[in-house]
Write a protein that holds these residues in place. Structure first.
Motif, PDB file in Angstrom:
ATOM      1  N   MET A   1      26.283  54.419  69.718  1.00  0.00           N
ATOM      2  CA  MET A   1      27.526  54.030  69.093  1.00  0.00           C
ATOM      3  C   MET A   1      27.523  54.369  67.597  1.00  0.00           C
ATOM      4  O   MET A   1      28.539  54.726  67.050  1.00  0.00           O
ATOM      5  CB  MET A   1      27.738  52.526  69.312  1.00  0.00           C
ATOM      6  CG  MET A   1      29.106  52.090  68.946  1.00  0.00           C
ATOM      7  SD  MET A   1      30.270  52.876  70.047  1.00  0.00           S
ATOM      8  CE  MET A   1      31.679  51.911  69.750  1.00  0.00           C
ATOM      9  N   LYS A   2      26.357  54.247  66.964  1.00  0.00           N
ATOM     10  CA  LYS A   2      26.252  54.561  65.550  1.00  0.00           C
ATOM     11  C   LYS A   2      26.504  56.038  65.294  1.00  0.00           C
ATOM     12  O   LYS A   2      27.112  56.397  64.292  1.00  0.00           O
ATOM     13  CB  LYS A   2      24.872  54.176  65.013  1.00  0.00           C
ATOM     14  CG  LYS A   2      24.648  52.702  64.910  1.00  0.00           C
ATOM     15  CD  LYS A   2      23.280  52.414  64.349  1.00  0.00           C
ATOM     16  CE  LYS A   2      23.029  50.934  64.282  1.00  0.00           C
ATOM     17  NZ  LYS A   2      21.720  50.618  63.717  1.00  0.00           N
ATOM     18  N   ILE A   3      26.041  56.877  66.209  1.00  0.00           N
ATOM     19  CA  ILE A   3      26.224  58.317  66.031  1.00  0.00           C
ATOM     20  C   ILE A   3      27.697  58.671  66.124  1.00  0.00           C
ATOM     21  O   ILE A   3      28.205  59.463  65.325  1.00  0.00           O
ATOM     22  CB  ILE A   3      25.386  59.103  67.073  1.00  0.00           C
ATOM     23  CG1 ILE A   3      23.904  58.899  66.788  1.00  0.00           C
ATOM     24  CG2 ILE A   3      25.749  60.578  67.054  1.00  0.00           C
ATOM     25  CD1 ILE A   3      22.989  59.511  67.804  1.00  0.00           C
ATOM     26  N   ILE A   4      28.401  58.087  67.084  1.00  0.00           N
ATOM     27  CA  ILE A   4      29.838  58.361  67.238  1.00  0.00           C
ATOM     28  C   ILE A   4      30.599  57.891  66.007  1.00  0.00           C
ATOM     29  O   ILE A   4      31.473  58.606  65.491  1.00  0.00           O
ATOM     30  CB  ILE A   4      30.382  57.703  68.521  1.00  0.00           C
ATOM     31  CG1 ILE A   4      29.769  58.376  69.743  1.00  0.00           C
ATOM     32  CG2 ILE A   4      31.898  57.782  68.566  1.00  0.00           C
ATOM     33  CD1 ILE A   4      30.107  57.717  71.052  1.00  0.00           C
ATOM     34  N   SER A   5      30.269  56.711  65.509  1.00  0.00           N
ATOM     35  CA  SER A   5      30.926  56.200  64.306  1.00  0.00           C
ATOM     36  C   SER A   5      30.671  57.104  63.108  1.00  0.00           C
ATOM     37  O   SER A   5      31.574  57.380  62.317  1.00  0.00           O
ATOM     38  CB  SER A   5      30.427  54.788  63.993  1.00  0.00           C
ATOM     39  OG  SER A   5      30.747  53.907  65.030  1.00  0.00           O
ATOM     40  N   LEU A   6      29.453  57.576  62.986  1.00  0.00           N
ATOM     41  CA  LEU A   6      29.098  58.475  61.891  1.00  0.00           C
ATOM     42  C   LEU A   6      29.856  59.800  62.005  1.00  0.00           C
ATOM     43  O   LEU A   6      30.356  60.320  61.006  1.00  0.00           O
ATOM     44  CB  LEU A   6      27.588  58.723  61.866  1.00  0.00           C
ATOM     45  CG  LEU A   6      27.064  59.596  60.738  1.00  0.00           C
ATOM     46  CD1 LEU A   6      27.340  58.935  59.388  1.00  0.00           C
ATOM     47  CD2 LEU A   6      25.588  59.849  60.918  1.00  0.00           C
ATOM     48  N   LEU A   7      29.974  60.332  63.221  1.00  0.00           N
ATOM     49  CA  LEU A   7      30.707  61.574  63.423  1.00  0.00           C
ATOM     50  C   LEU A   7      32.194  61.415  63.106  1.00  0.00           C
ATOM     51  O   LEU A   7      32.798  62.296  62.490  1.00  0.00           O
ATOM     52  CB  LEU A   7      30.524  62.071  64.861  1.00  0.00           C
ATOM     53  CG  LEU A   7      29.146  62.629  65.205  1.00  0.00           C
ATOM     54  CD1 LEU A   7      29.064  62.967  66.689  1.00  0.00           C
ATOM     55  CD2 LEU A   7      28.827  63.839  64.360  1.00  0.00           C
ATOM     56  N   VAL A   8      32.784  60.308  63.512  1.00  0.00           N
ATOM     57  CA  VAL A   8      34.201  60.049  63.212  1.00  0.00           C
ATOM     58  C   VAL A   8      34.400  59.923  61.706  1.00  0.00           C
ATOM     59  O   VAL A   8      35.346  60.488  61.139  1.00  0.00           O
ATOM     60  CB  VAL A   8      34.709  58.790  63.946  1.00  0.00           C
ATOM     61  CG1 VAL A   8      36.070  58.361  63.441  1.00  0.00           C
ATOM     62  CG2 VAL A   8      34.758  59.037  65.448  1.00  0.00           C
ATOM     63  N   LEU A   9      33.519  59.208  61.047  1.00  0.00           N
ATOM     64  CA  LEU A   9      33.612  59.057  59.594  1.00  0.00           C
ATOM     65  C   LEU A   9      33.472  60.406  58.897  1.00  0.00           C
ATOM     66  O   LEU A   9      34.249  60.726  57.989  1.00  0.00           O
ATOM     67  CB  LEU A   9      32.541  58.087  59.093  1.00  0.00           C
ATOM     68  CG  LEU A   9      32.531  57.800  57.597  1.00  0.00           C
ATOM     69  CD1 LEU A   9      33.836  57.133  57.179  1.00  0.00           C
ATOM     70  CD2 LEU A   9      31.355  56.937  57.232  1.00  0.00           C
ATOM     71  N   LEU A  10      32.525  61.215  59.321  1.00  0.00           N
ATOM     72  CA  LEU A  10      32.330  62.543  58.748  1.00  0.00           C
ATOM     73  C   LEU A  10      33.559  63.418  58.987  1.00  0.00           C
ATOM     74  O   LEU A  10      34.007  64.139  58.092  1.00  0.00           O
ATOM     75  CB  LEU A  10      31.082  63.195  59.338  1.00  0.00           C
ATOM     76  CG  LEU A  10      30.693  64.555  58.782  1.00  0.00           C
ATOM     77  CD1 LEU A  10      30.394  64.440  57.292  1.00  0.00           C
ATOM     78  CD2 LEU A  10      29.498  65.101  59.529  1.00  0.00           C
TER      79      LEU A  10
END
Length: 66
Positions: A1-10
C-alpha cells in the motif's frame, strides 16, 4: 500500500511540475476553465511529457437562485 501511495504522490508531483512549467499558476485567470485545465494537467501527470495537453475550453457553473 505504501508503494502505491508513493507512486500516486509522485504522479501528482510530476503533474504539478508540468502545470508550473506551462505557467498555469502565474496567470490571473481564475475561471472555471482555467482551474479545470490546471487540475487536468496535474492529474495527467507524466503523460504531459508524452504530448498530452489537457485543456478545458469552457464550463458553466450553476448560478445561485434568487
Amino acid at each position: 500500500m505504501k508503494i502505491i501511495s508513493l507512486l500516486v504522490l509522485l504522479w501528482l508531483i510530476i503533474g504539478g511540475v508540468a502545470a508550473f512549467q506551462r505557467g498555469y499558476f502565474e496567470s490571473s485567470d481564475t475561471s472555471c476553465a482555467g482551474l479545470g485545465t490546471i487540475a487536468l494537467t496535474i492529474v495527467a501527470g507524466p503523460l504531459n511529457y508524452l504530448g498530452v495537453n489537457p485543456e478545458v475550453q469552457n464550463c458553466e457553473l450553476p448560478q445561485p437562485s434568487e
